[in-house]
Design an enzyme around this catalytic site. Structure first.
Site, short mmCIF file in Angstrom:
data_model
loop_
_atom_site.label_atom_id
_atom_site.label_comp_id
_atom_site.label_asym_id
_atom_site.label_seq_id
_atom_site.Cartn_x
_atom_site.Cartn_y
_atom_site.Cartn_z
N GLY A 33 -49.50 12.42 -11.75
CA GLY A 33 -48.26 12.27 -12.51
C GLY A 33 -47.00 12.65 -11.75
N ASP A 79 -54.93 31.46 -14.82
CA ASP A 79 -55.59 32.67 -14.33
C ASP A 79 -54.61 33.42 -13.40
OD1 ASP A 79 -57.06 34.51 -12.89
OD2 ASP A 79 -58.68 33.12 -12.35
N VAL A 80 -54.15 34.58 -13.85
CA VAL A 80 -53.11 35.30 -13.10
C VAL A 80 -53.57 35.62 -11.67
CG1 VAL A 80 -51.85 37.50 -12.99
CG2 VAL A 80 -51.94 36.22 -15.13
N TYR A 164 -46.00 23.61 -27.58
CA TYR A 164 -45.57 23.07 -26.26
C TYR A 164 -44.04 23.10 -26.17
CZ TYR A 164 -44.81 19.37 -22.73
OH TYR A 164 -44.40 18.63 -21.64
N LYS A 168 -41.63 25.11 -23.53
CA LYS A 168 -40.68 24.43 -22.65
C LYS A 168 -39.25 24.92 -22.90
CE LYS A 168 -43.44 21.76 -20.24
NZ LYS A 168 -43.64 22.02 -18.80
N1 LIG Z 1 -45.39 12.93 -18.94
C1 LIG Z 1 -44.42 13.24 -19.75
O1 LIG Z 1 -43.98 12.42 -20.59
C2 LIG Z 1 -43.79 14.59 -19.68
C3 LIG Z 1 -42.58 14.77 -20.39
C4 LIG Z 1 -41.94 16.01 -20.31
C5 LIG Z 1 -42.48 17.01 -19.54
N2 LIG Z 1 -43.65 16.82 -18.85
C6 LIG Z 1 -44.14 17.92 -18.02
O2 LIG Z 1 -44.25 17.46 -16.70
C7 LIG Z 1 -45.25 18.21 -16.01
C8 LIG Z 1 -46.25 17.27 -15.34
O3 LIG Z 1 -46.83 16.47 -16.35
P1 LIG Z 1 -47.50 15.05 -16.06
O4 LIG Z 1 -47.05 14.13 -17.13
O5 LIG Z 1 -47.33 14.67 -14.65
O6 LIG Z 1 -49.03 15.42 -16.38
P2 LIG Z 1 -50.39 15.08 -15.60
O7 LIG Z 1 -51.46 15.48 -16.55
O8 LIG Z 1 -50.37 13.70 -15.08
O9 LIG Z 1 -50.35 16.09 -14.37
C9 LIG Z 1 -50.35 17.48 -14.57
C10 LIG Z 1 -50.99 18.14 -13.37
O10 LIG Z 1 -51.00 19.56 -13.60
C11 LIG Z 1 -52.28 20.05 -13.28
N3 LIG Z 1 -52.61 21.22 -14.08
C12 LIG Z 1 -52.69 21.28 -15.42
N4 LIG Z 1 -53.11 22.49 -15.79
C13 LIG Z 1 -53.30 23.21 -14.66
C14 LIG Z 1 -53.75 24.52 -14.39
N5 LIG Z 1 -54.17 25.34 -15.37
N6 LIG Z 1 -53.79 24.94 -13.11
C15 LIG Z 1 -53.43 24.13 -12.09
N7 LIG Z 1 -53.03 22.85 -12.28
C16 LIG Z 1 -52.96 22.41 -13.56
C17 LIG Z 1 -53.25 18.90 -13.60
O11 LIG Z 1 -54.49 19.04 -12.91
C18 LIG Z 1 -52.43 17.70 -13.17
O12 LIG Z 1 -52.67 17.34 -11.82
C19 LIG Z 1 -45.87 19.15 -17.05
O13 LIG Z 1 -45.28 20.42 -16.95
C20 LIG Z 1 -45.48 18.48 -18.36
O14 LIG Z 1 -45.45 19.38 -19.42
C21 LIG Z 1 -44.32 15.63 -18.91
#
Ligand SMILES: NC(=O)c1ccc[n+]([C@@H]2O[C@H](COP(=O)([O-])OP(=O)(O)OC[C@H]3O[C@@H](n4cnc5c(N)ncnc54)[C@H](O)[C@@H]3O)[C@@H](O)[C@H]2O)c1
Length: 258
Positions: A33, A79-80, A164, A168
């Site tokens: 993403g 995990d801290v 969520y 945020k």
């Molecule tokens: N996609 C959207 O519409 C959107 C909108 C607003 C905000 N966001 C934020 O953008 C950020 C990225 O989201 P995205 O859409 O690319 O999601 P995604 O699921 O495609 O990618 C998220 C990545 O974070 C990693 N991740 C999740 N939990 C983890 C953990 N505990 N430890 C280590 N890595 C972890 C996942 O493995 C993944 O590679 C997030 O913070 C999300 O909340 C996304």
């Protein structure tokens, strides 16, 4: 009396400001993403990258695809101890992009304490533990940028995503506090709040039965893309945005103001 014409203001193109050669950038959640797109764009602008994610195969493949300027670290943001190991392994970084996050889609009346903790541990505690571990070095060196990925849901109801959205909103406020505390030491903190963009996190919503529900509330009339978020992140992390700190920039096609 004749007045001499003022010379045109001196401006220089943004090219040099956007050059990250010699700068080390840590991107969390870099396997998919937004994080993957952010990593690609920083790489295109010459940065050396540390890519962190919980998905070992995917983050290793991402680093390999970028090439020798990228290394992968596997960690779990919930995990801290793992977050602390990530900070130690990453070493000094010039830019930290706190992108890793997860979504919880559930009505508030049905959300359990365990589910709340599960979300907060990743989206809030992990960020708040990792950031000072890396910002300490930035403060000592007198330069650095933290870019946090928030969400438009911090600024609207976030129906069905209340926990969520609350996490945020806290990230946006944490960004302001970090900007105030670290600004005097040359360290900036900014937040990007994307609207719904098509990534793995949201693909099921966009492709699901509700389909384009809510799209009529987006003035630009479409969902966003990871590339659009990446461009904003790289710009804000660059010297082109050198006087911007504490700010949350919403990139949602106008949803929040619509
Ligand atoms: N996609 C959207 O519409 C959107 C909108 C607003 C905000 N966001 C934020 O953008 C950020 C990225 O989201 P995205 O859409 O690319 O999601 P995604 O699921 O495609 O990618 C998220 C990545 O974070 C990693 N991740 C999740 N939990 C983890 C953990 N505990 N430890 C280590 N890595 C972890 C996942 O493995 C993944 O590679 C997030 O913070 C999300 O909340 C996304």
């Amino acid at each position: 009396m004749t007045t001499a014409l003022a010379p045109p203001p001196r401006v220089s193109p943004l090219t040099a400001d956007l050059d990250f050669a010699g700068r080390r950038v840590l991107v969390t959640g870099a396997a998919n993403g937004f994080g993957a797109a952010i990593a690609d764009l920083f790489a295109a602008h010459g940065a050396t990258l540390v890519l962190a994610d919980q998905e070992a195969d995917a983050v290793t493949a991402k680093a390999a695809a970028i090439g020798p300027r990228a290394t992968a670290i596997v960690y779990d943001q919930a995990d801290v101890a793992s977050v602390e190991r990530l900070a130690a392994a990453a070493g000094d970084v010039d830019v930290l992009v706190n992108n890793a996050g997860r979504l919880l889609t559930k009505p508030l009346l049905e959300t359990s304490a365990a589910e709340i903790r599960g979300l907060i541990d990743v989206d809030l505690v992990g960020v708040m533990v990792l950031t000072p571990l890396l910002a300490r070095g930035m403060v000592a060196r007198g330069r650095g940028v933290v870019v946090n990925i928030g969400s438009q849901t911090a600024f609207c109801g976030g129906e069905g995503r209340g926990i969520y959205a609350a996490a945020k909103a806290a990230i946006a406020q944490y960004t302001r506090a970090a900007a105030v505390e670290w600004g005097p030491h040359g360290v900036r903190a900014v937040c990007v709040a994307p609207g719904r963009s098509i990534t793995r996190m949201t693909r099921h919503v966009v492709a699901g039965p509700s389909g384009d529900r809510g799209l009529d509330r987006v003035p630009l009339g479409r969902w966003g893309s990871a590339e659009e978020v990446a461009k904003l992140v790289v710009f804000l992390a660059s010297d082109a945005a050198s006087y911007v700190t504490g700010e949350t920039v919403i990139a949602d096609g106008g949803y929040v103001i619509g």
